[in-house]
Design an enzyme around this catalytic site. Structure first.
Site, mmCIF file in Angstrom:
data_model
loop_
_atom_site.group_PDB
_atom_site.id
_atom_site.type_symbol
_atom_site.label_atom_id
_atom_site.label_comp_id
_atom_site.label_asym_id
_atom_site.label_seq_id
_atom_site.Cartn_x
_atom_site.Cartn_y
_atom_site.Cartn_z
ATOM 1 N N ASP A 177 -1.631 -6.979 -3.454
ATOM 2 C CA ASP A 177 -2.038 -5.552 -3.079
ATOM 3 C C ASP A 177 -0.823 -4.912 -2.816
ATOM 4 O O ASP A 177 -0.400 -5.293 -1.579
ATOM 5 C CB ASP A 177 -2.954 -5.713 -2.173
ATOM 6 C CG ASP A 177 -3.843 -4.118 -1.796
ATOM 7 O OD1 ASP A 177 -3.014 -3.199 -1.672
ATOM 8 O OD2 ASP A 177 -4.872 -4.186 -1.575
ATOM 9 N N HIS A 178 -0.296 -3.885 -3.380
ATOM 10 C CA HIS A 178 1.217 -3.496 -2.856
ATOM 11 C C HIS A 178 1.044 -2.546 -1.601
ATOM 12 O O HIS A 178 2.127 -2.428 -1.028
ATOM 13 C CB HIS A 178 1.916 -2.900 -4.277
ATOM 14 C CG HIS A 178 1.128 -1.402 -4.514
ATOM 15 N ND1 HIS A 178 -0.045 -1.099 -5.095
ATOM 16 C CD2 HIS A 178 1.572 -0.153 -3.930
ATOM 17 C CE1 HIS A 178 -0.447 -0.020 -5.368
ATOM 18 N NE2 HIS A 178 0.600 0.652 -4.503
ATOM 19 N N HIS A 240 -7.095 -1.719 -1.586
ATOM 20 C CA HIS A 240 -5.999 -0.937 -0.838
ATOM 21 C C HIS A 240 -6.614 -0.479 0.645
ATOM 22 O O HIS A 240 -6.173 -0.719 1.829
ATOM 23 C CB HIS A 240 -5.585 0.440 -1.346
ATOM 24 C CG HIS A 240 -4.858 -0.169 -2.855
ATOM 25 N ND1 HIS A 240 -4.058 -1.303 -2.981
ATOM 26 C CD2 HIS A 240 -4.886 0.444 -3.841
ATOM 27 C CE1 HIS A 240 -3.862 -1.271 -4.277
ATOM 28 N NE2 HIS A 240 -4.242 -0.227 -4.604
#
Ligand code: NAP
Length: 483
Positions: A177-178, A240
């Site tokens: 999950d950047h 996110h």
């Protein structure tokens, strides 16, 4: 401030999907920047893999083109690029076919760290994992990196977890999950747990509410028909925004250790209240000046949301009466991501309330201009009596870290290096993802059962009017996107 760069151990990174969009835009440029920074050693190798028949040289040309397009001019050094691409090679392989696997086995070294990056559609995760294990390419300490989306509901997420678990242990799997790789997100933990100042106030007694916003100016553009099967809830909130909520709301873990941290995040997700439809606002952007969502999605009957706002309660001692308001959307007035922790008013004011005092707010900015600011009320300078004003105590990371470090490392740079270092702290665990879907599914099912239609909102706005009403109803306001 000079940051230390410690080279990682020699590694072989096999990048499945190496010819794809994400590899070109993010993964290959991130590896190059780490190479340039001296963190990727010259003994490391990147092995691109996809079905397209390319020679090593053709793949290296593709890498050069990606770097020319997606790395800033200041960092494109010809000698460095030549050295970097010399460490890249390619193998044509089909995840579903039987050819090429013994060649790949010959290419990866036994004595280097082995990482397999699945930058491909989730529908082939299982086949790839199985091939790597059955051909003896992956071993017990190999690492597996998987991209989002990790499922589209609880059932599909469970299936993906089971497919990967058939070939890899959980402590080998790195679910990206950047958002978790962003500097500010980690700083949220540092601010909370490395300072004595905030933690005593970090609860329902002192915090009125929390707002989490991820606003984008872009539309769904070329990926409209793909996005239309997903929508903002699945694409952004379940992963996110949920991660940001967890890091804001979780209890202090006993140590900064991957499993202890993820245990605490999991407890937050399990404490989330079900969200009734009256606390959800969904929207779609209208046409003008760009095409409408409906036109972008090429689906006149689409009921998929390009915007969503939710009011979320957390049933635990810390947060029982402090709502978390989340919103995210496309084609909004500004590109901006932030967490605002809004403190309560002082219990009693010795000053005239009209003199301008407002409650403190801690703002954690993820983009643009990553940083943290705390608004405090002070006396307005000058002899004009006791008039109050609010000023931010601002810590912009670009300023604090000095000009040389102003170009913050991309989240992917940090995350890929964490994979090589074997640190899972900033990656989602399988049970965490499943718990997030278990909370998300009933909300989506409820609006689908009701045939709920998203509200239309103008492009360049803050979203549908109804989202403003969601907070006004509670006597609160969203932070102005224009601030
Ligand atoms: P893409 O541009 O469609 O690329 C897909 C890649 O997979 C290509 O290199 C393709 O190459 C390869 N591929 C397809 N089928 C294959 C097979 N059977 N065996 C081996 N390789 C195969 O997709 P993408 O945008 O890069 O996205 C990749 C993954 O990252 C997806 O899961 C996506 O959801 C996720 N993701 C993407 C983004 C983004 O911004 N693009 C952001 C977040 C997450 P060949 O056709 O040559 O085989």
């Amino acid at each position: 401030m000079v940051s230390r760069t410690i080279p990682v151990d020699p590694f072989d990174l096999v990048l499945f999907g190496a010819t794809g969009d994400l590899a070109r835009r993010k993964i290959l440029p991130s590896l190059y920047r780490r190479f340039l920074a001296g963190q990727m050693p010259d003994t490391a190798r990147v092995i691109g893999a996809a079905r397209s028949e390319l020679s090593n040289e053709e793949f290296r040309d593709l890498v050069r083109e990606a770097l020319a397009e997606f790395v800033s001019k200041a960092k494109t050094d010809k000698a460095a690029i030549d050295a970097f691409v010399a460490q890249c090679s390619y193998i044509a392989i089909d995840a579903k076919g039987d050819g090429g696997w013994s060649d790949l086995k010959q290419m990866v070294r036994e004595d280097a760290i082995k990482a397999f990056y699945f930058s491909v559609a989730p529908s082939i995760f299982g086949a790839l994992a199985d091939k790597l294990r059955s051909h003896g390419i992956a071993c017990d300490n190999s690492r597996l990196v998987v991209e989002k989306p990790f499922g589209t509901d609880l059932k599909t997420a469970k299936k993906l977890n089971a497919d990967l678990a058939a070939s890899f242990r959980e402590d080998q799997i790195y679910r990206i999950d950047h958002f978790l790789g962003k500097e500010t997100v980690q700083n949220l933990m540092a601010v909370r747990f490395a300072n004595v100042l905030f933690e005593p106030l970090w609860n329902e007694r002192y915090i009125d509410h929390v707002q989490i916003t991820v606003a984008e100016t872009v539309g769904v553009g070329g990926r409209g028909s793909y996005y239309d099967k997903s929508g903002a809830m699945r694409d952004m909130v379940q992963n996110h925004l949920m991660q940001l909520l967890c890091l804001t709301a979780m209890e202090p873990p006993a140590a900064f250790d991957p499993d202890r941290l993820r245990d605490e995040k999991l407890k937050v997700i399990r404490a989330l209240d079900p969200v009734p439809l009256k606390d959800v606002v969904r929207g779609q952007y209208k046409s003008g000046p760009e095409p409408s969502y409906i036109e972008d999605a090429e689906n006149a009957d689409s009921k998929t949301e390009s915007y969503i706002a939710l009011k979320i309660g957390i049933s635990n001692w810390r947060w029982k009466h402090t709502p978390f308001y989340l919103r995210t959307g496309k084609r909004l007035t500004k590109r901006m991501s932030e967490i605002v922790v809004q403190f309560k008013e002082t219990p009693h004011s010795i000053f005239d309330r009209d003199d301008g005092s407002t409650a403190n707010a801690l703002t954690i900015r993820l983009q643009p201009d990553e940083g943290i600011d705390l608004s405090v009320t002070i006396k307005e300078p000058g002899p004009g009596g006791m008039r109050l004003t609010n000023v931010p105590l601002d810590m912009s990371f670009a300023d604090a870290l000095g000009a040389d470090d102003a170009e913050m490392p991309d989240a992917y740079e940090r995350l890929i290096m964490d994979v090589i270092r074997g640190n899972q702290t900033l990656f989602m665990r399988g049970d965490e993802v499943e718990a997030a879907w278990a909370w998300t599914d009933p909300i989506i099912n409820a609006w689908e059962a009701q045939g709920d239609k998203p509200k239309q909102y103008p492009q360049g706005s803050s979203g549908p009017e109804e989202a403003l009403a969601l907070l006004l109803r509670d006597g609160r306001r969203w932070r102005d996107l224009e601030d």
